[in-house]
Design a protein around this motif. Structure first.
Motif, mmCIF file in Angstrom:
data_model
loop_
_atom_site.group_PDB
_atom_site.id
_atom_site.type_symbol
_atom_site.label_atom_id
_atom_site.label_comp_id
_atom_site.label_asym_id
_atom_site.label_seq_id
_atom_site.Cartn_x
_atom_site.Cartn_y
_atom_site.Cartn_z
ATOM 1 N N HIS A 1 0.850 -1.187 0.000
ATOM 2 C CA HIS A 1 0.000 0.000 0.000
ATOM 3 C C HIS A 1 0.883 1.232 0.000
ATOM 4 C CE1 HIS A 1 -3.526 -2.466 0.921
ATOM 5 N NE2 HIS A 1 -2.704 -3.159 1.703
ATOM 6 N N GLY A 2 0.562 2.141 -0.830
ATOM 7 C CA GLY A 2 1.266 3.417 -0.839
ATOM 8 C C GLY A 2 0.273 4.504 -1.149
ATOM 9 N N HIS A 3 0.755 5.595 -1.695
ATOM 10 C CA HIS A 3 -0.151 6.667 -2.091
ATOM 11 C C HIS A 3 -0.802 6.377 -3.424
ATOM 12 C CE1 HIS A 3 1.137 9.098 1.262
ATOM 13 N NE2 HIS A 3 2.411 8.878 0.921
ATOM 14 N N GLY A 4 -0.303 5.383 -4.137
ATOM 15 C CA GLY A 4 -0.850 5.047 -5.442
ATOM 16 C C GLY A 4 -1.752 3.832 -5.358
ATOM 17 N N PRO A 5 -1.791 3.031 -6.427
ATOM 18 C CA PRO A 5 -2.672 1.862 -6.460
ATOM 19 C C PRO A 5 -2.151 0.758 -5.545
ATOM 20 C CG PRO A 5 -1.328 1.938 -8.426
ATOM 21 C CD PRO A 5 -1.086 3.231 -7.715
ATOM 22 N N GLU A 6 -2.990 -0.262 -5.320
ATOM 23 C CA GLU A 6 -2.645 -1.411 -4.496
ATOM 24 C C GLU A 6 -2.086 -2.516 -5.380
ATOM 25 O OE1 GLU A 6 -4.823 -4.445 -1.334
ATOM 26 O OE2 GLU A 6 -5.910 -2.791 -2.277
ATOM 27 N N PHE A 7 -1.069 -3.231 -4.861
ATOM 28 C CA PHE A 7 -0.394 -4.252 -5.661
ATOM 29 C C PHE A 7 -0.365 -5.569 -4.902
ATOM 30 C CE2 PHE A 7 1.355 -0.269 -7.184
ATOM 31 C CZ PHE A 7 1.398 -0.443 -8.557
ATOM 32 N N LEU A 8 -0.369 -6.644 -5.696
ATOM 33 C CA LEU A 8 -0.088 -7.968 -5.192
ATOM 34 C C LEU A 8 1.402 -8.198 -5.395
ATOM 35 C CD1 LEU A 8 -1.705 -10.365 -4.039
ATOM 36 C CD2 LEU A 8 -1.663 -11.358 -6.318
ATOM 37 N N MET A 9 2.142 -8.537 -4.324
ATOM 38 C CA MET A 9 3.599 -8.564 -4.392
ATOM 39 C C MET A 9 4.152 -9.911 -3.975
ATOM 40 S SD MET A 9 4.935 -4.922 -2.994
ATOM 41 C CE MET A 9 6.543 -5.375 -3.600
ATOM 42 N N ARG A 10 5.342 -10.213 -4.566
ATOM 43 C CA ARG A 10 6.109 -11.394 -4.183
ATOM 44 C C ARG A 10 7.578 -11.002 -4.145
ATOM 45 N NH1 ARG A 10 7.992 -15.127 -1.943
ATOM 46 N NH2 ARG A 10 7.659 -17.350 -2.340
ATOM 47 N N ASP A 11 8.291 -11.402 -3.100
ATOM 48 C CA ASP A 11 9.678 -10.998 -2.925
ATOM 49 C C ASP A 11 10.571 -12.234 -2.855
ATOM 50 O OD1 ASP A 11 7.946 -9.243 -0.680
ATOM 51 O OD2 ASP A 11 8.933 -8.123 -2.277
ATOM 52 N N ARG A 12 11.817 -12.062 -3.282
ATOM 53 C CA ARG A 12 12.771 -13.168 -3.182
ATOM 54 C C ARG A 12 14.158 -12.577 -2.936
ATOM 55 N NH1 ARG A 12 12.654 -18.569 -4.462
ATOM 56 N NH2 ARG A 12 10.563 -18.308 -5.260
#
Length: 825
Positions: free
Chosen positions: A255-266
């Protein structure tokens, strides 16, 4: 609002809710499936990127290890002569490094670092500045020095151009050829350092796409973005805060000031992370169409189902309910049995039958409730409410006829002891039997039979162990006395309950209309006061109410109020009576005796206020004050240099049975600084024998403190010699009622001699109270009594007077017929 309208309002939500739930479940499942697909795509993308990075990293590590084995590089590092190394060997080494760069364009800086961090040889891409040749203080070199053997890699920001790079290093350990090969060991000569450009990561993120807006980007361990697609920089910026705090997370939403994202980190390396992100809006676009379709289906299904259900419910439920409503109105008007006329073998038919049964049950319940409202549930006798109505009717008739109405107010004597010792079930059974016996005693002419209220007798239970008898239409108040006497005679026979033979005794107060009151409340109150007066006369008596009784009650209440104030006003004082050795006359101790000097009443006799203090519970705080004052005074005598003596303090049974009595003693002794061996606690025989098991525990605790225990008024109670032997008692005090007449009464003499002998056989010290004559003292001496107290040596005196006696130390004990003399020393 009519019922059919309410049904419609009810049916529509009932139908719409399940349909809405089904639609929502379908929507959620579809959205979850899309999210799961997106997660798999993100995971696949990261796996592909990771494989490429691992392949590139493996190549860098392998080349670093290979280049570090170059013969020219080893010869260069082994050469000790700097002129030879720099003029002859370094140019060839630089050409070798340049060939590496041509073969691998990403290797834009190749260096040789000595063990002290000095940059010995460097080949770099054209135009790349060299910030410093001294690397010893850089974090990278310090980490390299700690790394040990093997290829060491680290992601850093190149200080020369500010670009993120991967630095791979290989330590070079060589054997000095001048040393014996057998004894030589490899020595660290320097490091081969390869700086690799990471621009290929930018190409990776620029070339990866997921959906319309999904992409990948790289960050370091601090969350700083290293490489990101140029077209999506604003998206990366919106997710930056979530990335910085969520580097090791699995799938999450940024979540930020922009749109919402589905995230994956490695995590790819110690300082390198890759993130894949997909805008949630792309998933929402697909699921929105499902939601619209589900909504349309829900509205249509709700409307059709509601109409069909309403038609069915009107026929099956509404019409029968209207008939049941009419039947309920009839029952409400008092027609408790009604023929509803619904012949159906379903729940509605059963409800109609239940309504008809309810009318019959209500009629019977009404009769039962009326009985419960006016009768005692335990004994079945009229209760206070019904008795008040009966008494009010009897008083009204007595006014018209000019006759006497009498009340007998009964309270069972010692009923609390039955509850405390045998339990409440036995107490309840005793109350029931008492009620039966009392009802049978009262003559038929004393009962109000066949009156308008339907009450068959005039015996009532007011509550607890209090009963009352109504005697209407008497010709004389003396008739009430005859009835009361007959009640007491019939109550003399014990009642057997559960194998226990229980004596039944009662105290009766009698009040008469119109002499003692003209209202229900006044008559009952007067009878209650008379009952208490009967108890004061010794119980199992009856007493007529007189006006003076009320005044006595008021006086008693006033005395109790003054007694409560006395402790606050410091009106109590202690007198002391010496306890003397029966042969030497030496003062061994004193007994503290409480006195009350009231400003209004003057000196109040202990016989007047001590029983009141016991009954009201004031004896507990008063007793603690006595303890503290007696201990304080004894300590003061010792501080003044007088020989230590024991001070005896009387402990009431109520004070002794308060929980935590032994901590109170401990606290008093500690506060006043008195050794426990100089405190003697006098407990009555009745208090000690009331609960032997509990008493033994408390006495053991007191003995553990060091205090001594005396059994006061011994011989007036019912001590068990077996229990007496087991209790930790130090001395027995012979009650003065036995000592008073030992010279004239053979029975008292025998009892006193027996007590002395028994005490000596149990190794208990015996002390006699109330010794007034030399003949009494001679008898006590003859039978071995160790100490005594009484007017023969001194009456109780204030602390100032007893101090003079303590200074003298002893008395000259008289012979028979002589008066005592005080001696010094």
């Amino acid at each position: 609002m009519r019922l059919h309208a309410k049904l419609l309002l009810l049916l529509i939500p009932l139908v719409a809710l399940p349909v809405a739930v089904l639609g929502w479940v379908s929507y959620v499942q579809q959205r979850d499936q899309l999210v799961e697909d997106a997660r798999r795509d993100l995971e696949t993308l990261l796996i592909q990127i990771e494989e490429q990075i691992e392949e590139r990293l493996y190549s860098v590590q392998a080349n670093t290890a290979l280049f570090a084995t170059s013969a020219l590089l080893r010869r260069y590092l082994l050469e000790e002569d700097e002129a030879t190394r720099f003029r002859l060997l370094q140019p060839g080494l630089i050409k070798l490094f340049a060939s590496y760069q041509r073969a691998y364009p990403d290797y834009y800086e190749i260096r040789v670092l000595l063990t002290d961090g000095y940059e010995d040889t460097r080949v770099a891409r054209a135009g790349l500045p060299n910030g410093s040749e001294e690397e010893a203080d850089t974090p990278y070199f310090q980490a390299l020095a700690r790394a040990g053997e093997g290829t060491f890699t680290q992601l850093v920001i190149n200080p020369d151009d500010g670009q993120p790079v991967l630095i791979a290093s290989q330590p070079i350990r060589l054997i000095d050829p001048s040393v014996d090969p057998i004894l030589a060991r490899p020595v660290l000569r320097g490091y081969f350092v390869l700086t690799v450009s990471l621009q290929f990561l930018q190409q990776l993120v620029d070339g990866t796409r997921l959906g319309r807006e999904g992409h990948a980007f790289f960050t370091d361990a601090a969350g700083r973005v290293l490489f990101a697609p140029a077209l999506h920089g604003e998206h990366v910026g919106a997710a930056h805060n979530a990335v910085a705090s969520h580097l090791d997370a699995t799938i999450g939403a940024a979540h930020g000031h922009g749109p919402e994202f589905l995230m994956r980190d490695r995590r790819l390396h110690d300082d390198l992370y890759v993130h894949a992100m997909l805008p949630v809006a792309e998933i929402d676009d697909s699921t929105r169409r499902v939601a619209l379709l589900a909504g349309a289906l829900m509205v249509g299904a709700t409307a059709v189902t509601a109409v069909l259900l309403y038609v069915a419910l009107r026929s099956l439920l509404l019409n029968p309910l209207l008939r049941l409503r009419n039947a309920a109105r009839e029952i409400g008007r008092g027609e408790l049995v009604s023929n509803i006329g619904i012949a159906r073998e379903d729940e509605i038919g059963e409800l109609a039958t239940a309504f008809e049964d309810m009318g019959e049950h209500l009629r019977r319940s009404h009769e039962q409730i009326a009985h419960l409202a006016y009768h005692d549930s335990l004994t079945g006798l009229p209760n206070r409410r019904l008795f008040g109505e009966l008494l009010e009717n009897a008083v009204a008739q007595a006014r018209r006829r000019g006759v006497v109405v009498a009340l007998l107010f009964l309270d069972m004597d010692d009923f609390k002891r039955v509850n405390d010792t045998l339990g409440h079930p036995v107490g309840d059974a005793l109350l029931s039997e008492f009620a039966k016996r009392l009802s049978g005693v009262v003559r038929d002419s004393d009962l109000i039979a066949r009156n308008s209220s339907g009450c068959e007798n005039a015996v009532a239970r007011l509550g607890g162990d209090e009963f009352i008898v109504l005697l209407p239409g008497l010709n004389s108040p003396l008739d009430a006395a005859i009835v009361a006497q007959r009640v007491l005679e019939h109550l003399d026979e014990p009642i057997v309950i559960g194998g226990h033979e229980l004596p039944v005794r009662a105290s009766i107060g009698i009040t008469v209309f119109p002499n003692d009151g003209d209202t229900v409340e006044a008559l009952i109150k007067s009878a209650d006061i008379a009952m208490y007066h009967a108890k004061e006369q010794g119980k199992h008596h009856y007493a007529f109410y007189t006006g003076g009784m009320n005044a006595a009650l008021v006086e008693r209440m006033t005395l109790e109020a003054d007694l409560r104030k006395a402790l606050l006003r410091d009106e109590f004082v202690l007198y002391y009576q010496p306890q003397v050795d029966a042969w030497s006359g030496r003062i061994l101790g004193v007994e503290a005796l409480l006195r009350w000097t009231c400003p209004e009443r003057g000196l109040v006799s202990p016989a007047e206020f001590i029983p009141l203090a016991e009954e009201s519970g004031l004896i507990v705080p008063i007793g603690e004050w006595v303890l503290r004052e007696a201990c304080r005074q004894n300590r003061a005598w010792q501080d003044a240099g007088l020989a230590p003596i024991t001070v005896s303090v009387n402990i009431s049974s109520r004070q002794f049975n308060v929980a935590g009595f032994d901590p109170v003693i401990r606290g008093v002794l500690s506060a006043e600084g008195l050794d426990a061996r100089y405190l003697d606690l006098e407990l009555t025989e009745t208090a000690i024998m009331r609960s032997p098991a509990t008493t033994a525990q408390v006495l053991d605790a007191l003995k553990a403190l060091g205090a001594t225990i005396s059994m006061d008024d011994f011989g007036t109670g019912y001590s068990s010699l077996g229990l007496l032997k087991k209790l930790p008692i130090d001395r027995l005090k012979i009650d003065q009622s036995f000592v008073r007449d030992i010279a004239e009464d053979a029975d008292d003499a025998a009892i006193t001699a027996t007590i002395i002998a028994m005490g000596r056989s149990l190794n208990l010290e015996v002390i006699a109270e109330g010794v007034e004559t030399a003949e009494q003292l001679a008898f006590l001496r003859e039978h071995g009594c160790q100490r005594f107290q009484g007017y023969l040596v001194s009456k109780p005196v204030p602390a100032a007077d007893i101090t003079a006696l303590l200074q003298a130390g002893r008395f000259t004990l008289p012979r028979a017929g002589a008066a005592p003399q005080r001696l010094s020393g």
